[in-house]
Scaffold this active site. Structure first.
Site, PDB file in Angstrom:
ATOM      1  N   CYS A 116       0.817  -1.228   0.000  1.00 42.30           N
ATOM      2  CA  CYS A 116       0.000   0.000   0.000  1.00 42.30           C
ATOM      3  C   CYS A 116       0.846   1.271   0.000  1.00 42.30           C
ATOM      4  O   CYS A 116       0.349   2.345  -0.331  1.00 42.30           O
ATOM      5  CB  CYS A 116      -0.955  -0.007   1.182  1.00 42.30           C
ATOM      6  SG  CYS A 116      -2.048  -1.430   1.144  1.00 42.30           S
ATOM      7  N   HIS A 256      -3.674   6.940   2.259  1.00 41.64           N
ATOM      8  CA  HIS A 256      -4.000   5.635   1.685  1.00 41.64           C
ATOM      9  C   HIS A 256      -5.395   5.244   2.177  1.00 41.64           C
ATOM     10  O   HIS A 256      -5.736   5.453   3.339  1.00 41.64           O
ATOM     11  CB  HIS A 256      -2.955   4.620   2.154  1.00 41.64           C
ATOM     12  CG  HIS A 256      -3.339   3.214   1.869  1.00 41.64           C
ATOM     13  ND1 HIS A 256      -3.701   2.788   0.609  1.00 41.64           N
ATOM     14  CD2 HIS A 256      -3.453   2.126   2.678  1.00 41.64           C
ATOM     15  CE1 HIS A 256      -4.005   1.506   0.664  1.00 41.64           C
ATOM     16  NE2 HIS A 256      -3.867   1.077   1.905  1.00 41.64           N
ATOM     17  N   ASN A 286     -10.050  -0.734  -0.915  1.00 45.71           N
ATOM     18  CA  ASN A 286      -8.595  -0.550  -0.855  1.00 45.71           C
ATOM     19  C   ASN A 286      -7.968  -1.130  -2.130  1.00 45.71           C
ATOM     20  O   ASN A 286      -7.946  -2.346  -2.314  1.00 45.71           O
ATOM     21  CB  ASN A 286      -8.076  -1.276   0.396  1.00 45.71           C
ATOM     22  CG  ASN A 286      -6.575  -1.156   0.575  1.00 45.71           C
ATOM     23  OD1 ASN A 286      -5.875  -0.664  -0.308  1.00 45.71           O
ATOM     24  ND2 ASN A 286      -6.084  -1.610   1.715  1.00 45.71           N
TER      25      ASN A 286
HETATM   26  O1  UT7 Z   1      -3.803  -1.120   3.538  1.00 47.28           O
HETATM   27  C1  UT7 Z   1      -3.164  -1.616   4.654  1.00 47.28           C
HETATM   28  C2  UT7 Z   1      -3.737  -2.927   4.880  1.00 47.28           C
HETATM   29  N1  UT7 Z   1      -4.974  -3.060   5.522  1.00 47.28           N
HETATM   30  C3  UT7 Z   1      -5.522  -2.304   6.479  1.00 47.28           C
HETATM   31  O2  UT7 Z   1      -5.087  -1.251   6.814  1.00 47.28           O
HETATM   32  C4  UT7 Z   1      -6.718  -2.879   7.174  1.00 47.28           C
HETATM   33  C5  UT7 Z   1      -6.572  -2.798   8.668  1.00 47.28           C
HETATM   34  N2  UT7 Z   1      -7.631  -3.394   9.418  1.00 47.28           N
HETATM   35  C6  UT7 Z   1      -8.948  -3.052   9.333  1.00 47.28           C
HETATM   36  O3  UT7 Z   1      -9.331  -2.231   8.541  1.00 47.28           O
HETATM   37  C7  UT7 Z   1      -9.898  -3.676  10.317  1.00 47.28           C
HETATM   38  O4  UT7 Z   1      -9.177  -4.352  11.339  1.00 47.28           O
HETATM   39  C8  UT7 Z   1     -10.937  -4.651   9.675  1.00 47.28           C
HETATM   40  C9  UT7 Z   1     -11.927  -3.881   8.839  1.00 47.28           C
HETATM   41  C10 UT7 Z   1     -10.207  -5.686   8.819  1.00 47.28           C
HETATM   42  C11 UT7 Z   1     -11.719  -5.363  10.764  1.00 47.28           C
HETATM   43  O5  UT7 Z   1     -12.367  -4.416  11.589  1.00 47.28           O
HETATM   44  P1  UT7 Z   1     -12.244  -4.520  13.181  1.00 47.28           P
HETATM   45  O6  UT7 Z   1     -13.037  -3.427  13.729  1.00 47.28           O
HETATM   46  O7  UT7 Z   1     -10.773  -4.557  13.501  1.00 47.28           O
HETATM   47  O8  UT7 Z   1     -12.950  -5.879  13.447  1.00 47.28           O
HETATM   48  P2  UT7 Z   1     -12.379  -7.171  14.170  1.00 47.28           P
HETATM   49  O9  UT7 Z   1     -11.383  -7.856  13.295  1.00 47.28           O
HETATM   50  O10 UT7 Z   1     -11.987  -6.798  15.549  1.00 47.28           O
HETATM   51  O11 UT7 Z   1     -13.696  -8.058  14.232  1.00 47.28           O
HETATM   52  C12 UT7 Z   1     -14.848  -7.657  14.982  1.00 47.28           C
HETATM   53  C13 UT7 Z   1     -15.931  -8.711  14.745  1.00 47.28           C
HETATM   54  C14 UT7 Z   1     -15.432 -10.148  14.900  1.00 47.28           C
HETATM   55  O12 UT7 Z   1     -16.438 -10.910  15.514  1.00 47.28           O
HETATM   56  P3  UT7 Z   1     -16.366 -11.263  17.071  1.00 47.28           P
HETATM   57  O13 UT7 Z   1     -15.085 -12.017  17.243  1.00 47.28           O
HETATM   58  O14 UT7 Z   1     -16.371  -9.952  17.788  1.00 47.28           O
HETATM   59  O15 UT7 Z   1     -17.605 -12.086  17.281  1.00 47.28           O
HETATM   60  C15 UT7 Z   1     -15.247 -10.595  13.466  1.00 47.28           C
HETATM   61  O16 UT7 Z   1     -15.369 -11.986  13.335  1.00 47.28           O
HETATM   62  O17 UT7 Z   1     -16.431  -8.605  13.414  1.00 47.28           O
HETATM   63  C16 UT7 Z   1     -16.381  -9.887  12.767  1.00 47.28           C
HETATM   64  N3  UT7 Z   1     -16.140  -9.684  11.344  1.00 47.28           N
HETATM   65  C17 UT7 Z   1     -17.150  -9.484  10.458  1.00 47.28           C
HETATM   66  N4  UT7 Z   1     -18.481  -9.420  10.596  1.00 47.28           N
HETATM   67  C18 UT7 Z   1     -19.206  -9.187   9.497  1.00 47.28           C
HETATM   68  C19 UT7 Z   1     -14.961  -9.641  10.675  1.00 47.28           C
HETATM   69  N5  UT7 Z   1     -15.171  -9.429   9.372  1.00 47.28           N
HETATM   70  C20 UT7 Z   1     -16.508  -9.324   9.210  1.00 47.28           C
HETATM   71  C21 UT7 Z   1     -17.333  -9.103   8.095  1.00 47.28           C
HETATM   72  N6  UT7 Z   1     -18.662  -9.024   8.289  1.00 47.28           N
HETATM   73  N7  UT7 Z   1     -16.836  -8.933   6.856  1.00 47.28           N
END
Ligand code: UT7
Length: 329
Positions: A116, A256, A286
């Site tokens: 990225c 980004h 992204n």
């Molecule tokens: O470009 C550089 C590379 N990438 C990034 O910068 C991305 C960095 N990370 C992020 O943007 C975020 O961490 C994500 C969008 C990937 C995830 O968001 P989060 O707020 O960090 O969520 P989380 O991983 O803490 O998950 C929260 C909950 C989990 O459920 P439980 O364990 O609380 O029951 C996940 O299983 O959300 C669940 N979850 C989803 N639910 C519905 C994860 N993905 C999804 C989904 N739809 N697509």
């Protein structure tokens, strides 16, 4: 002799026609529009559907727009840098394919693999070739066809990414504009959190690597999220300090586009007016190395000559940094 600065003289972007909406994804994995919008800000992403098209074709389409806009003679392009992690092949590099397809046969080029952060690394590299006087017209591209390395059964990653490309033309000027400075960083200990396991020399492609789904993006989102906010915000502050600037002197921040919450987190950390922070993640998701040049292209009409713009990125590697640009037109 006056110093030669590297100025951006034109920008253009391209995204493929086909779109995957959040509602489409609801039918593919266990997710929903509300979760995706509120956690990431993404509404849709464009993807390459034609199996005969690849990353180089998106760059060529963006470059053709730029050439049409400027009337540039392709033979005058003397260098092409492509930032990508999804080049057409492992080798040869995509920059050479782009040069060939454009008919830019006076250009040499190569690819930069910094995920990225690729575009800001490539822009900084290209600026040195211009400043030294060795090259006069450099096409710098940031492009990724993320759909080619996404597992559309993994809701943690498939909702985040899209395909797209952006290009800028970099030329020399004795005006006090252009790519003024950069703070670029790397930390290989971050590799464990964001990578594609197979296809390189460590894990060459085998039936087993395919079965284990090692050719797809792997990401531990939460770890990347925290490191991204810190990395971008601290590199912006370091860049401003190095150039004796306060945040109020910045006209536009182009971050980004990985997650809207990361972008607002960076904005809050450095204390910039939110109206100066440019966001288009809702339309594209992204696009990895594509996000920053796509933003430059989408928001080009807002920029005035002399505007101070900070580009900032964070990505796989880890790689990150910020670039200070004084807009030249
Ligand atoms: O470009 C550089 C590379 N990438 C990034 O910068 C991305 C960095 N990370 C992020 O943007 C975020 O961490 C994500 C969008 C990937 C995830 O968001 P989060 O707020 O960090 O969520 P989380 O991983 O803490 O998950 C929260 C909950 C989990 O459920 P439980 O364990 O609380 O029951 C996940 O299983 O959300 C669940 N979850 C989803 N639910 C519905 C994860 N993905 C999804 C989904 N739809 N697509």
């Amino acid at each position: 002799m006056p110093k030669t600065n590297a100025i951006i003289t034109a920008v253009a972007g391209f995204v493929p026609e086909d779109v995957i909406t959040n509602f489409d994804l609801e039918k593919m994995v266990e997710t929903n529009d509300e979760w995706i919008r509120s956690r990431t800000g993404i509404v849709q992403r464009h993807i390459v559907k034609d199996p005969k098209k690849a990353c180089s074709d998106m760059i060529v389409s963006a470059a053709e727009k730029l050439i049409k806009k400027t009337g540039l003679d392709v033979k005058e392009i003397d260098m092409i840098l492509v930032a990508t992690v999804t080049g057409d092949y492992v080798f040869p590099d995509t920059a050479n394919l782009v040069a060939h397809k454009l008919g830019a046969n006076n250009a040499f080029g190569y690819d930069i693999n910094a995920a990225c952060s690729g575009f800001i690394f490539a822009l900084t590299t290209a600026s040195k070739f211009i400043e030294s006087g060795s090259h006069k017209k450099i096409l710098v591209a940031g492009a990724d066809q993320m759909s080619s390395i996404l597992n559309y059964e993994d809701r943690n990653t498939c909702i985040l990414f899209g395909d797209g490309a952006g290009v800028v033309l970099l030329e020399g000027s004795d005006e006090d504009n252009g790519v003024l400075d950069a703070v670029l960083k790397g930390d290989g200990s971050g590799a464990q959190f964001l990578h594609q396991k197979a296809g390189g020399s460590l894990n060459p492609a085998t039936v087993e690597t395919v079965e284990k789904k090692w050719h797809y993006v792997y990401q531990e989102g939460r770890s990347v999220f925290k490191a991204a906010i810190k990395g971008m915000a601290e590199s912006i502050n370091e860049l401003l300090q190095k150039n004796n600037l306060t945040v109020d002197q910045i006209d536009w921040l182009i971050p980004h586009q990985a997650n809207k919450r990361i972008i607002t987190g960076v904005g809050d950390y450095i204390g910039i007016d939110s109206e100066k922070v440019l966001i288009n993640i809702e339309n594209y998701g992204n696009t990895t190395a594509g996000t920053i040049p796509l933003c430059l292209s989408d928001f080009e009409q807002k920029f005035k000559k002399g505007d101070m713009i900070v580009l900032t990125a964070f990505g796989g590697g880890f790689t990150w940094g910020s670039v200070l640009v004084k807009w030249a037109y």
